[in-house]
Design a protein around this motif. Structure first.
Motif, PDB file in Angstrom:
ATOM      1  N   LEU A  70      41.897 -20.762  -2.956  1.00  0.00           N
ATOM      2  CA  LEU A  70      42.974 -20.635  -3.939  1.00  0.00           C
ATOM      3  C   LEU A  70      43.997 -19.583  -3.514  1.00  0.00           C
ATOM      4  N   ASP A  71      43.517 -18.480  -2.912  1.00  0.00           N
ATOM      5  CA  ASP A  71      44.445 -17.464  -2.395  1.00  0.00           C
ATOM      6  C   ASP A  71      45.315 -18.063  -1.299  1.00  0.00           C
ATOM      7  N   ARG A  72      44.733 -18.863  -0.438  1.00  0.00           N
ATOM      8  CA  ARG A  72      45.499 -19.493   0.644  1.00  0.00           C
ATOM      9  C   ARG A  72      46.507 -20.481   0.107  1.00  0.00           C
ATOM     10  N   ILE A  73      46.116 -21.247  -0.919  1.00  0.00           N
ATOM     11  CA  ILE A  73      47.042 -22.217  -1.509  1.00  0.00           C
ATOM     12  C   ILE A  73      48.247 -21.507  -2.116  1.00  0.00           C
ATOM     13  N   GLU A  74      47.994 -20.446  -2.861  1.00  0.00           N
ATOM     14  CA  GLU A  74      49.089 -19.722  -3.508  1.00  0.00           C
ATOM     15  C   GLU A  74      50.065 -19.147  -2.486  1.00  0.00           C
ATOM     16  N   VAL A  75      49.535 -18.529  -1.434  1.00  0.00           N
ATOM     17  CA  VAL A  75      50.404 -17.921  -0.423  1.00  0.00           C
ATOM     18  C   VAL A  75      51.145 -18.995   0.371  1.00  0.00           C
ATOM     19  N   SER A  76      50.459 -20.079   0.718  1.00  0.00           N
ATOM     20  CA  SER A  76      51.108 -21.121   1.519  1.00  0.00           C
ATOM     21  C   SER A  76      52.262 -21.771   0.764  1.00  0.00           C
ATOM     22  N   ILE A  77      52.112 -21.937  -0.548  1.00  0.00           N
ATOM     23  CA  ILE A  77      53.196 -22.523  -1.350  1.00  0.00           C
ATOM     24  C   ILE A  77      54.334 -21.522  -1.538  1.00  0.00           C
ATOM     25  N   GLN A  78      53.977 -20.290  -1.855  1.00  0.00           N
ATOM     26  CA  GLN A  78      55.002 -19.262  -2.073  1.00  0.00           C
ATOM     27  C   GLN A  78      55.793 -18.973  -0.800  1.00  0.00           C
ATOM     28  N   CYS A  79      55.111 -18.985   0.346  1.00  0.00           N
ATOM     29  CA  CYS A  79      55.745 -18.590   1.615  1.00  0.00           C
ATOM     30  C   CYS A  79      56.024 -19.780   2.532  1.00  0.00           C
ATOM     31  N   ARG A  80      55.820 -20.981   2.035  1.00  0.00           N
ATOM     32  CA  ARG A  80      56.182 -22.206   2.763  1.00  0.00           C
ATOM     33  C   ARG A  80      55.458 -22.312   4.112  1.00  0.00           C
ATOM     34  N   VAL A  81      54.127 -22.138   4.085  1.00  0.00           N
ATOM     35  CA  VAL A  81      53.312 -22.293   5.292  1.00  0.00           C
ATOM     36  C   VAL A  81      52.433 -23.529   5.086  1.00  0.00           C
ATOM     37  N   SER A  82      52.941 -24.677   5.453  1.00  0.00           N
ATOM     38  CA  SER A  82      52.269 -25.940   5.143  1.00  0.00           C
ATOM     39  C   SER A  82      50.939 -26.110   5.883  1.00  0.00           C
ATOM     40  N   ASP A  83      50.796 -25.477   7.058  1.00  0.00           N
ATOM     41  CA  ASP A  83      49.568 -25.648   7.837  1.00  0.00           C
ATOM     42  C   ASP A  83      48.334 -25.114   7.124  1.00  0.00           C
ATOM     43  N   TRP A  84      48.505 -24.207   6.185  1.00  0.00           N
ATOM     44  CA  TRP A  84      47.355 -23.640   5.473  1.00  0.00           C
ATOM     45  C   TRP A  84      46.955 -24.471   4.262  1.00  0.00           C
ATOM     46  N   LEU A  85      47.829 -25.352   3.820  1.00  0.00           N
ATOM     47  CA  LEU A  85      47.642 -25.978   2.515  1.00  0.00           C
ATOM     48  C   LEU A  85      46.525 -27.016   2.505  1.00  0.00           C
ATOM     49  N   TYR A  86      46.588 -27.993   3.409  1.00  0.00           N
ATOM     50  CA  TYR A  86      45.614 -29.087   3.374  1.00  0.00           C
ATOM     51  C   TYR A  86      44.176 -28.598   3.575  1.00  0.00           C
ATOM     52  N   PRO A  87      43.912 -27.726   4.584  1.00  0.00           N
ATOM     53  CA  PRO A  87      42.521 -27.263   4.743  1.00  0.00           C
ATOM     54  C   PRO A  87      41.986 -26.559   3.493  1.00  0.00           C
ATOM     55  N   ALA A  88      42.862 -25.842   2.787  1.00  0.00           N
ATOM     56  CA  ALA A  88      42.408 -25.160   1.568  1.00  0.00           C
ATOM     57  C   ALA A  88      42.061 -26.172   0.482  1.00  0.00           C
ATOM     58  N   TYR A  89      42.893 -27.202   0.319  1.00  0.00           N
ATOM     59  CA  TYR A  89      42.583 -28.260  -0.646  1.00  0.00           C
ATOM     60  C   TYR A  89      41.289 -28.969  -0.265  1.00  0.00           C
ATOM     61  N   GLN A  90      41.115 -29.222   1.027  1.00  0.00           N
ATOM     62  CA  GLN A  90      39.912 -29.906   1.491  1.00  0.00           C
ATOM     63  C   GLN A  90      38.658 -29.097   1.169  1.00  0.00           C
ATOM     64  N   GLU A  91      38.761 -27.777   1.306  1.00  0.00           N
ATOM     65  CA  GLU A  91      37.622 -26.917   0.999  1.00  0.00           C
ATOM     66  C   GLU A  91      37.257 -26.994  -0.473  1.00  0.00           C
ATOM     67  N   LEU A  92      38.264 -27.073  -1.334  1.00  0.00           N
ATOM     68  CA  LEU A  92      38.001 -27.213  -2.770  1.00  0.00           C
ATOM     69  C   LEU A  92      37.338 -28.552  -3.065  1.00  0.00           C
ATOM     70  N   CYS A  93      37.775 -29.595  -2.356  1.00  0.00           N
ATOM     71  CA  CYS A  93      37.202 -30.930  -2.574  1.00  0.00           C
ATOM     72  C   CYS A  93      35.754 -31.001  -2.120  1.00  0.00           C
ATOM     73  N   ASP A  94      35.433 -30.302  -1.036  1.00  0.00           N
ATOM     74  CA  ASP A  94      34.107 -30.419  -0.437  1.00  0.00           C
ATOM     75  C   ASP A  94      33.034 -29.624  -1.168  1.00  0.00           C
ATOM     76  N   ARG A  95      33.413 -28.614  -1.903  1.00  0.00           N
ATOM     77  CA  ARG A  95      32.386 -27.781  -2.531  1.00  0.00           C
ATOM     78  C   ARG A  95      31.722 -28.518  -3.684  1.00  0.00           C
ATOM     79  N   THR A  96      30.499 -28.165  -3.987  1.00  0.00           N
ATOM     80  CA  THR A  96      29.718 -28.898  -4.987  1.00  0.00           C
ATOM     81  C   THR A  96      30.023 -28.469  -6.415  1.00  0.00           C
ATOM     82  N   GLU A  97      30.324 -27.186  -6.644  1.00  0.00           N
ATOM     83  CA  GLU A  97      30.548 -26.726  -8.009  1.00  0.00           C
ATOM     84  C   GLU A  97      31.957 -27.086  -8.476  1.00  0.00           C
ATOM     85  N   PRO A  98      32.117 -27.453  -9.762  1.00  0.00           N
ATOM     86  CA  PRO A  98      33.437 -27.815 -10.278  1.00  0.00           C
ATOM     87  C   PRO A  98      34.351 -26.601 -10.399  1.00  0.00           C
TER      88      PRO A  98
END
Length: 339
Positions: A88-116
């Motif tokens: 979530l920290d990576r998502i916030e910074v990547s959106i605020q600072c326009r660093v697209s390379d960090w965004l997808y892996p961070a979303y993928q990590e959220l998708c892969d984890r077991t807890e909601p």
């Protein structure tokens, strides 16, 4: 920079008594930025926390300090690669600072984890980046918008656009058609990464995933699951195969189940008749009578290539003998998927 019109009068920022007012940034951000900018040996600066680097990156992006920004992105990417930075920290910074390379892996990590996701995490993401939230039994799930089927998106639409269904983790949309086990099996399939390969599910779990994919209308995922299950389904007895085919709406599997019932030597029993229903049972008995009166050629088997080797009595075989039986089945309306 000091001559830009938005800075105010011409004397602003020219002395300690008349500083430029920067109301859009915090003291912490400015101190972090100056700390990076003022480093004397840029390649060997002291270790800084992610929060400090993120603050400096924000200002270097806002003020277009491209060299500083590039260096910060390089160093922060190394920190990400070493792990330990919350997605979530990576998502916030990547959106605020326009660093697209960090965004997808961070979303993928959220998708892969077991807890909601927690309520606080959902608030940080914002509902424009979080899909609608769904409750299955007593468990809450959330699916990223980029992965949600149109059916799931449509389910969230309410008469009042200001109060969408499933708009938060506190007010999830109940999915009564699927069970928790079915949803979890489906998510394991949907979230399986290319690197990790297909999930190690048993036949029952694959069947659960197929039902959820069918009910929630995830067509590409459903197609992959059907292909994965095909070998297992061929080994099932006729009735379990029929019930699975009906529940998951797979017409080919229904035909295979009917083919087994039509070709086997034993007659249909009362329990099978109750499961199949009167019309289907009568139709199958009619086909069995036709086959009994006609001398049927043995299965020719299937194979391909120069080293062809016959595989006999395989469901779905396209030899003349098997095709004849399947043609009889498909010609009977009670045996089609629409009934």
């Amino acid at each position: 920079m000091l001559d830009d019109e938005h800075l105010g009068g011409s004397g602003e920022g020219k002395s300690d008594e008349d500083p430029i007012a920067l109301g859009s940034i915090t003291t912490f951000e400015m101190e972090s930025f100056v700390d990076v900018l003022d480093a004397r040996i840029f390649d060997k600066e002291g270790k800084r926390e992610w929060k400090q680097l993120a603050a400096a990156l924000h200002l270097s992006t806002m003020w277009e300090f491209e060299q500083v920004r590039a260096r910060l992105i390089k160093d922060m990417s190394l920190i990400i690669d070493n792990g330990g930075i919350d997605p979530l920290d990576r998502i916030e910074v990547s959106i605020q600072c326009r660093v697209s390379d960090w965004l997808y892996p961070a979303y993928q990590e959220l998708c892969d984890r077991t807890e909601p996701l927690t309520t606080e995490e959902a608030k940080r993401l914002g509902m424009d980046r979080l899909a609608a939230v769904y409750r299955v039994d007593s468990t809450v799930y959330s699916i990223p918008l980029r992965l949600a089927s149109q059916h799931l998106v449509d389910l969230t639409k309410a008469a009042d656009p200001n109060k969408p269904l499933g708009g938060s983790l506190d007010d999830p949309l109940p999915l009564k058609q699927v069970s928790r086990h079915e949803m979890e099996s489906f998510l394991k399939v949907m979230n399986a990464s290319w690197i990790d390969g297909k999930p190690g599910l048993g036949g029952v779990s694959w069947a659960r995933a197929l039902y959820a994919a069918t009910t929630l209308e995830f067509q590409p995922c459903r197609t992959r699951i059907i292909a994965e299950l095909e070998h297992t389904v061929r080994k099932l007895d006729a009735l379990p195969m029929f019930e699975l085919a009906v529940r998951c709406q797979v017409g080919e599997w229904r035909s295979w189940a009917f083919q087994k019932l039509c070709e086997r030597s034993e007659s249909l029993n009362a329990d099978e008749g109750r499961i199949l229903g009167v019309e289907i049972t009568m139709t199958i008995c009619g086909i069995r009578e036709k086959l009994a009166r006609r001398a049927r050629s043995p299965c020719q088997g299937i194979g391909s290539g120069p080293n062809w080797w016959p595989m006999k009595n395989v469901l779905g075989c396209t030899c003349v003998a098997c095709s004849y039986v399947l043609a009889l089945i498909k010609a009977e309306k009670p045996l089609t998927l629409d009934n």
